[in-house]
Design a protein around this motif. Structure first.
Motif, PDB file in Angstrom:
ATOM      1  N   SER A  27       0.840  -1.196   0.000  1.00 18.49           N
ATOM      2  CA  SER A  27       0.000   0.000   0.000  1.00 18.49           C
ATOM      3  C   SER A  27       0.874   1.244   0.000  1.00 18.49           C
ATOM      4  CB  SER A  27      -0.912   0.020   1.227  1.00 18.49           C
ATOM      5  OG  SER A  27      -1.595   1.251   1.334  1.00 18.49           O
ATOM      6  N   PRO A  28       0.849   2.038  -1.061  1.00 15.95           N
ATOM      7  CA  PRO A  28       1.638   3.274  -1.113  1.00 15.95           C
ATOM      8  C   PRO A  28       1.285   4.259  -0.012  1.00 15.95           C
ATOM      9  CG  PRO A  28       0.847   2.683  -3.302  1.00 15.95           C
ATOM     10  CD  PRO A  28       0.147   1.781  -2.337  1.00 15.95           C
ATOM     11  N   THR A  29       0.081   4.166   0.543  1.00 18.67           N
ATOM     12  CA  THR A  29      -0.294   5.068   1.635  1.00 18.67           C
ATOM     13  C   THR A  29       0.395   4.687   2.932  1.00 18.67           C
ATOM     14  OG1 THR A  29      -2.246   3.744   2.222  1.00 18.67           O
ATOM     15  CG2 THR A  29      -2.543   5.491   0.583  1.00 18.67           C
ATOM     16  N   GLU A  30       0.926   3.466   3.012  1.00 21.34           N
ATOM     17  CA  GLU A  30       1.620   3.014   4.208  1.00 21.34           C
ATOM     18  C   GLU A  30       3.114   3.305   4.178  1.00 21.34           C
ATOM     19  OE1 GLU A  30      -1.113  -0.991   5.110  1.00 21.34           O
ATOM     20  OE2 GLU A  30       1.050  -1.148   4.807  1.00 21.34           O
ATOM     21  N   SER A  31       3.709   3.217   2.993  1.00 20.82           N
ATOM     22  CA  SER A  31       5.166   3.274   2.939  1.00 20.82           C
ATOM     23  C   SER A  31       5.658   3.694   1.560  1.00 20.82           C
ATOM     24  CB  SER A  31       5.751   1.900   3.288  1.00 20.82           C
ATOM     25  OG  SER A  31       7.143   1.864   3.074  1.00 20.82           O
ATOM     26  N   GLU A  32       6.780   4.418   1.555  1.00 24.70           N
ATOM     27  CA  GLU A  32       7.414   4.785   0.289  1.00 24.70           C
ATOM     28  C   GLU A  32       8.042   3.583  -0.397  1.00 24.70           C
ATOM     29  OE1 GLU A  32      10.699   7.429   0.881  1.00 24.70           O
ATOM     30  OE2 GLU A  32      11.588   6.207   2.473  1.00 24.70           O
ATOM     31  N   HIS A  33       8.133   2.459   0.312  1.00 23.78           N
ATOM     32  CA  HIS A  33       8.696   1.236  -0.263  1.00 23.78           C
ATOM     33  C   HIS A  33       7.654   0.442  -1.062  1.00 23.78           C
ATOM     34  CE1 HIS A  33      12.524   1.435   2.011  1.00 23.78           C
ATOM     35  NE2 HIS A  33      11.787   2.004   2.937  1.00 23.78           N
ATOM     36  N   ASP A  34       6.378   0.844  -0.982  1.00 24.55           N
ATOM     37  CA  ASP A  34       5.303   0.195  -1.730  1.00 24.55           C
ATOM     38  C   ASP A  34       4.886   1.103  -2.878  1.00 24.55           C
ATOM     39  OD1 ASP A  34       5.526  -1.505   0.404  1.00 24.55           O
ATOM     40  OD2 ASP A  34       3.461  -1.287   1.109  1.00 24.55           O
ATOM     41  N   PHE A  35       4.734   0.536  -4.063  1.00 23.66           N
ATOM     42  CA  PHE A  35       4.445   1.365  -5.232  1.00 23.66           C
ATOM     43  C   PHE A  35       3.034   1.176  -5.770  1.00 23.66           C
ATOM     44  CE2 PHE A  35       8.975   0.958  -4.861  1.00 23.66           C
ATOM     45  CZ  PHE A  35       9.392   2.265  -5.019  1.00 23.66           C
ATOM     46  N   PHE A  36       2.367   0.099  -5.358  1.00 23.54           N
ATOM     47  CA  PHE A  36       1.001  -0.152  -5.826  1.00 23.54           C
ATOM     48  C   PHE A  36       0.204  -0.839  -4.726  1.00 23.54           C
ATOM     49  CE2 PHE A  36       3.814  -0.464  -9.530  1.00 23.54           C
ATOM     50  CZ  PHE A  36       3.264   0.498 -10.364  1.00 23.54           C
ATOM     51  N   THR A  37      -1.107  -0.602  -4.744  1.00 20.43           N
ATOM     52  CA  THR A  37      -2.034  -1.422  -3.971  1.00 20.43           C
ATOM     53  C   THR A  37      -2.447  -2.573  -4.874  1.00 20.43           C
ATOM     54  OG1 THR A  37      -2.846   0.448  -2.676  1.00 20.43           O
ATOM     55  CG2 THR A  37      -4.260  -1.497  -2.800  1.00 20.43           C
ATOM     56  N   ILE A  38      -2.092  -3.786  -4.486  1.00 20.04           N
ATOM     57  CA  ILE A  38      -2.284  -4.952  -5.354  1.00 20.04           C
ATOM     58  C   ILE A  38      -2.926  -6.077  -4.540  1.00 20.04           C
ATOM     59  CG2 ILE A  38      -1.179  -6.605  -6.910  1.00 20.04           C
ATOM     60  CD1 ILE A  38       1.275  -4.739  -6.914  1.00 20.04           C
ATOM     61  N   GLY A  39      -3.989  -6.665  -5.065  1.00 24.61           N
ATOM     62  CA  GLY A  39      -4.596  -7.791  -4.385  1.00 24.61           C
ATOM     63  C   GLY A  39      -4.983  -8.914  -5.324  1.00 24.61           C
ATOM     64  N   HIS A  40      -4.984  -8.652  -6.623  1.00 22.62           N
ATOM     65  CA  HIS A  40      -5.260  -9.692  -7.603  1.00 22.62           C
ATOM     66  C   HIS A  40      -3.953 -10.131  -8.258  1.00 22.62           C
ATOM     67  CE1 HIS A  40      -9.871  -8.987  -8.199  1.00 22.62           C
ATOM     68  NE2 HIS A  40      -9.532  -9.226  -6.943  1.00 22.62           N
ATOM     69  N   THR A  41      -4.003 -11.247  -8.918  1.00 23.25           N
ATOM     70  CA  THR A  41      -2.777 -11.940  -9.290  1.00 23.25           C
ATOM     71  C   THR A  41      -2.278 -11.617 -10.694  1.00 23.25           C
ATOM     72  OG1 THR A  41      -1.788 -14.136  -9.402  1.00 23.25           O
ATOM     73  CG2 THR A  41      -4.014 -13.930 -10.217  1.00 23.25           C
ATOM     74  N   SER A  42      -1.009 -11.985 -10.934  1.00 30.64           N
ATOM     75  CA  SER A  42      -0.383 -11.959 -12.263  1.00 30.64           C
ATOM     76  C   SER A  42      -0.072 -10.561 -12.771  1.00 30.64           C
ATOM     77  CB  SER A  42      -1.267 -12.693 -13.295  1.00 30.64           C
ATOM     78  OG  SER A  42      -1.649 -13.954 -12.824  1.00 30.64           O
ATOM     79  N   THR A  43       0.001  -9.586 -11.873  1.00 31.05           N
ATOM     80  CA  THR A  43       0.105  -8.182 -12.282  1.00 31.05           C
ATOM     81  C   THR A  43       1.505  -7.600 -12.154  1.00 31.05           C
ATOM     82  OG1 THR A  43      -0.413  -7.327 -10.082  1.00 31.05           O
ATOM     83  CG2 THR A  43      -2.272  -7.814 -11.532  1.00 31.05           C
ATOM     84  N   SER A  44       2.399  -8.233 -11.406  1.00 32.93           N
ATOM     85  CA  SER A  44       3.643  -7.552 -11.008  1.00 32.93           C
ATOM     86  C   SER A  44       4.532  -7.195 -12.191  1.00 32.93           C
ATOM     87  CB  SER A  44       4.425  -8.408 -10.015  1.00 32.93           C
ATOM     88  OG  SER A  44       4.823  -9.637 -10.594  1.00 32.93           O
ATOM     89  N   VAL A  45       4.669  -8.086 -13.159  1.00 32.58           N
ATOM     90  CA  VAL A  45       5.564  -7.826 -14.282  1.00 32.58           C
ATOM     91  C   VAL A  45       5.047  -6.643 -15.105  1.00 32.58           C
ATOM     92  CG1 VAL A  45       6.609  -8.773 -16.371  1.00 32.58           C
ATOM     93  CG2 VAL A  45       6.328 -10.221 -14.349  1.00 32.58           C
ATOM     94  N   SER A  46       3.759  -6.613 -15.350  1.00 31.43           N
ATOM     95  CA  SER A  46       3.185  -5.510 -16.128  1.00 31.43           C
ATOM     96  C   SER A  46       3.324  -4.182 -15.403  1.00 31.43           C
ATOM     97  CB  SER A  46       1.714  -5.793 -16.433  1.00 31.43           C
ATOM     98  OG  SER A  46       1.574  -6.911 -17.287  1.00 31.43           O
ATOM     99  N   LEU A  47       3.003  -4.181 -14.108  1.00 34.38           N
ATOM    100  CA  LEU A  47       3.136  -2.948 -13.341  1.00 34.38           C
ATOM    101  C   LEU A  47       4.590  -2.484 -13.301  1.00 34.38           C
ATOM    102  CD1 LEU A  47       0.746  -3.774 -10.374  1.00 34.38           C
ATOM    103  CD2 LEU A  47       0.407  -1.957 -12.049  1.00 34.38           C
ATOM    104  N   ALA A  48       5.494  -3.423 -13.051  1.00 35.90           N
ATOM    105  CA  ALA A  48       6.912  -3.075 -12.967  1.00 35.90           C
ATOM    106  C   ALA A  48       7.451  -2.603 -14.319  1.00 35.90           C
ATOM    107  CB  ALA A  48       7.715  -4.266 -12.460  1.00 35.90           C
ATOM    108  N   SER A  49       6.884  -3.109 -15.398  1.00 33.18           N
ATOM    109  CA  SER A  49       7.352  -2.671 -16.724  1.00 33.18           C
ATOM    110  C   SER A  49       7.127  -1.180 -16.916  1.00 33.18           C
ATOM    111  CB  SER A  49       6.637  -3.472 -17.828  1.00 33.18           C
ATOM    112  OG  SER A  49       5.266  -3.093 -17.932  1.00 33.18           O
ATOM    113  N   GLY A  50       6.024  -0.670 -16.339  1.00 34.88           N
ATOM    114  CA  GLY A  50       5.779   0.766 -16.414  1.00 34.88           C
ATOM    115  C   GLY A  50       6.813   1.549 -15.623  1.00 34.88           C
TER     116      GLY A  50
END
Length: 579
Positions: free
Chosen positions: A103-126
Motif C-alpha cells: 500500500s503506497p499510503t503506508e510506505s514509500e517502499h510500496d508502489f502499488f495497492t495490489i490484491g489480484h494476481t499476475s500483475t507484477s511484471v506488467s506494473l513493474a514494466s511501467g
C-alpha cells in the motif's frame, strides 16, 4: 524477545548484519508472521516461504530507490516488517494498522495497492520504462509466484519486457504450488528446470528472450545474497528462478500447503483452526446439490480457477476428479472453456468469487454471451463485506447485469438456490449466472414459486401504497422493513424479483394503480445496478422510487455494520425515509 529485529528501524539497517545475524533475523521475522496470522488470520504459507528472499533483496538492493513490485502482494509481510511497519506484526493492538497487501499510503517502499494476481511484471514494466525515459539507473524487480504465471497478464507482461534493452529483474518464486496445486503446461517446464538445476534445454524464459538464472536454495538467505549481487544493475531483462518451500519454517503450513495458503486464526501448537464452525452455507448448499445431480447427468462438469478451498470445492475435487477442472489462475480462460463445453451440449458450471469475476468481463461478453451458449456461472461471496479494498464483492451486478443474453439470478434462500441451479441446467436458451451471498443461510419462510419464467418477479405479499423490492439476500431486509411498517399501520407489498438482468414490466405497471412509492434493496453497487433499472422504468410516471445499496467507492476493511449505516441500509433508517 526479538534481538536482531529490535535493531531494525528501516530496510537499510540489515546491510550491517553478518551471516549468522541474517539467519537469526529470518527466524524472528518468521515468528512474527506466524504469531500474528495465528491470531487474526491471513496469508501464511506464501509469506513464510519468501522470508529469506525478502531479506536478501533488501540486503542487496537499495529500496525504495530500487523498486520492488510484489505479485498479488500476499507475499509482502516480511517486506512490511523490514520497511518500518514491524510493530503491526509485533504488537497485537497494532495488528490492524497495516493491510495484508502492499500500500503506497503506508510506505514509500510500496508502489502499488495490489490484491489480484499476475500483475507484477506488467506494473513493474511501467516503472522500468518511466526510468528509462527519465534517464535514471535504479533496479526494477518484479516478484511473481504462487501460480501467478498461469494468469494471462503475467505472460503478456513477460512477453513485452523480454524486448526491453535495459535493467529488468523478474524473480520467479517457484514453491511448486499455486493457491492449491499448480495447473498448466508452464509448471511442467518449471518442474523440468528444477530437476535439471536450471540446465534443461527446454526453457520457456530463454525462449522468450530472457537471460536466466536458477537458484535451488531459495530459502538460504546467504546463497540468495551472493546470487543477487551478481545480477544487481544488470542492463538487460533477466529471470531469476528460485526454488522455495511454501510454508517454510512451520511444519503444518509446509505439509498442508493448500490449507495454510490463507487461514483463519489457528492454534500454532496443533495447527487446528479457532472459531470456525461447520454450519451449512450457501456454498455448501450449491456443491451438495450439484454433487447429487452429477451422478445422474454425465454432462455436468465443474470448473474453477485456482481457488477450490475458497469455494468449498475440495471434497468435490476428490470425489469427482473426472468432472472437476481446475484451470489454474486463468479466470478468462475458464469462461471461454465453459462456453466451448456448453456449445457441445455439456453443462459446465464455472465457480468464481465475486471479486475475481471482474477479470472475465470480455470473455463473458464476447466468448460466452455473443455465442449465447448455456453455461452456468456461480458468483460466490457477492455483496457488502468488511473485506480489504482489493477483494470487494459489490461490483458484479453493474458488470454482469448489462451484458446482453446473460441471465443473472438472485436467490433469497436455500430452496431458491437449488431451484435456480435446476432451472439454469435444464434451460438451453441463455448463459445463466447465479449470485451466491456469503450471508447467513436462510430457509424458506414464504410460499414461493420455485418455477421460473424469464424476467418474471414474484409478489410474495400483496399490499398497498408502498412496494418493497428486495433483491437476493436483501429480500430478508425487505421482510424486516415490511414487519416494522405493519406495526405502524402500513401494509406494504413485498416483491422477490429473482432476476437481476431484466424487469417484470407487467408487475411494475400494475403497481401504479395502488402504490405511490417503491423501495429497492440490493446488496451491491447502486450505480448501474438493479435498482436503477426500476427507477428508470418509473421515470415517466408519478411513482416515487428509493434505491438502497452501496455507494460507488473503494472501502478498505470497514466493518459491515458501519457500511450498513453509511449506506442507509438499517431498518430504522429505511423506515424513517419512508415515513
Amino acid at each position: 524477545m526479538n534481538n536482531i529485529l529490535d535493531k531494525i528501524s528501516n530496510a537499510s539497517d540489515i546491510k550491517n548484519l553478518n551471516s549468522d545475524e541474517l539467519n537469526s533475523l529470518c527466524s524472528e521475522i518468521r515468528n512474527c508472521i506466524l504469531t500474528k496470522v495465528s491470531k487474526v488470520g491471513g496469508h501464511l504459507g506464501p509469506n513464510l516461504g519468501i522470508v529469506e528472499l525478502t531479506v536478501a533483496l533488501h540486503y542487496v538492493f537499495n529500496s525504495p530507490k530500487d523498486k520492488f513490485v510484489w505479485d498479488v502482494s500476499h507475499q509482502s509481510y516480511a517486506h512490511k516488517i523490514l520497511t518500518g511497519r514491524k510493530e503491526a506484526f509485533q504488537i497485537e493492538e497494532k495488528y490492524k494498522t497495516v493491510t495484508g497487501f502492499t500500500s503506497p499510503t503506508e510506505s514509500e517502499h510500496d508502489f502499488f495497492t495490489i490484491g489480484h494476481t499476475s500483475t507484477s511484471v506488467s506494473l513493474a514494466s511501467g516503472l522500468a520504462k518511466a526510468r528509462d525515459i527519465k534517464g535514471t539507473k535504479e533496479n526494477i524487480v518484479a516478484i511473481i509466484g504462487d501460480g501467478s504465471l498461469s494468469g494471462g497478464e503475467a505472460f503478456e507482461g513477460l512477453d513485452n519486457v523480454a524486448e526491453f534493452k535495459s535493467n529488468f529483474i523478474t524473480i520467479v518464486n517457484d514453491n511448486e504450488m499455486s493457491i492449491a496445486e499448480n495447473h498448466g503446461g508452464i509448471y511442467g517446464n518449471l518442474a523440468l528446470l528444477r530437476k535439471t538445476n536450471g540446465t534443461a534445454e527446454m526453457n520457456i524464459f530463454k525462449a522468450l528472450g530472457f537471460k536466466y538464472v536458477y537458484i535451488e536454495e531459495g530459502n538460504n538467505v546467504n546463497v540468495l545474497i551472493e546470487e543477487l549481487k551478481k545480477i544487481k544493475d544488470i542492463d538487460e531483462p533477466i529471470v531469476v528462478h528460485i526454488h522455495t518451500l511454501k510454508g517454510n519454517g512451520y511444519s503444518y503450513a509446509s505439509t498442508y500447503k493448500e490449507n495454510f495458503h490463507w487461514t483463519p486464526p489457528f492454534d500454532i501448537e496443533t495447527g487446528k483452526l479457532i472459531g470456525v464452525n461447520s454450519k451449512e452455507t450457501y456454498k455448501k448448499t450449491v456443491i451438495n446439490h450439484i454433487t447429487k445431480k452429477i451422478d445422474n447427468d454425465n454432462r455436468i462438469v465443474v470448473i474453477n480457477a485456482a481457488v477450490p478451498g475458497a469455494l468449498d470445492l475440495c471434497e468435490f475435487r476428490e470425489s469427482h476428479p473426472e468432472k472437476y477442472f481446475d484451470v489454474g489462475i486463468a479466470e478468462e480462460h475458464a469462461i471461454a472453456f465453459s462456453s466451448g463445453l456448453a456449445s457441445q451440449g455439456m453443462k459446465p458450471i464455472a465457480f468464481f468469487p465475486s471479486t475475481f469475476i471482474q477479470r472475465t468481463y470480455d470473455q463473458i461478453s464476447q466468448d460466452l454471451c455473443i455465442n449465447n451458449n448455456p453455461a452456468v456461472i456461480i458468483v460466490e461471496g457477492a455483496g457488502l463485506s468488511g473485506s480489504d479494498v482489493t477483494h470487494l464483492g459489490i461490483f458484479d451486478i453493474p458488470m454482469m447485469s448489462n451484458i446482453p443474453n446473460l441471465v443473472y439470478l438472485a436467490p433469497t434462500n436455500k430452496e431458491e438456490v437449488t431451484a435456480m441451479i435446476d432451472w439454469a441446467l435444464e434451460q438451453t436458451d441463455f448463459p445463466v449466472a447465479i449470485r451466491i451471498s456469503s450471508s447467513q443461510i436462510k430457509e424458506l419462510n414464504h410460499k414461493l414459486s420455485l418455477k421460473y419464467e424469464l424476467n418474471k418477479f414474484e409478489k410474495v405479499v400483496e399490499g398497498e401504497k408502498i412496494a418493497i423490492i428486495g433483491l437476493g439476500n436483501f429480500f430478508s431486509l425487505g421482510e424486516e422493513v415490511a414487519e416494522e411498517l405493519k406495526k405502524k399501520g402500513i401494509n406494504p407489498t413485498l416483491i422477490n424479483p429473482r432476476f437481476i438482468t431484466g424487469i417484470d414490466e407487467e408487475m411494475l405497471t400494475s403497481l401504479l394503480d395502488s402504490h405511490n412509492t417503491v423501495i429497492t434493496l440490493e446488496d451491491g453497487l447502486l450505480n448501474g445496478g438493479f435498482g436503477e433499472k426500476i427507477a428508470r422504468f418509473f421515470g415517466p410516471t408519478n411513482m416515487k422510487v428509493f434505491n438502497y445499496g452501496a455507494n460507488k467507492e473503494f472501502t478498505d476493511s470497514v466493518p459491515l455494520n458501519e457500511l450498513y449505516k453509511r449506506y442507509h441500509l438499517t431498518v430504522d433508517q429505511i423506515i424513517n425515509d419512508i415515513l
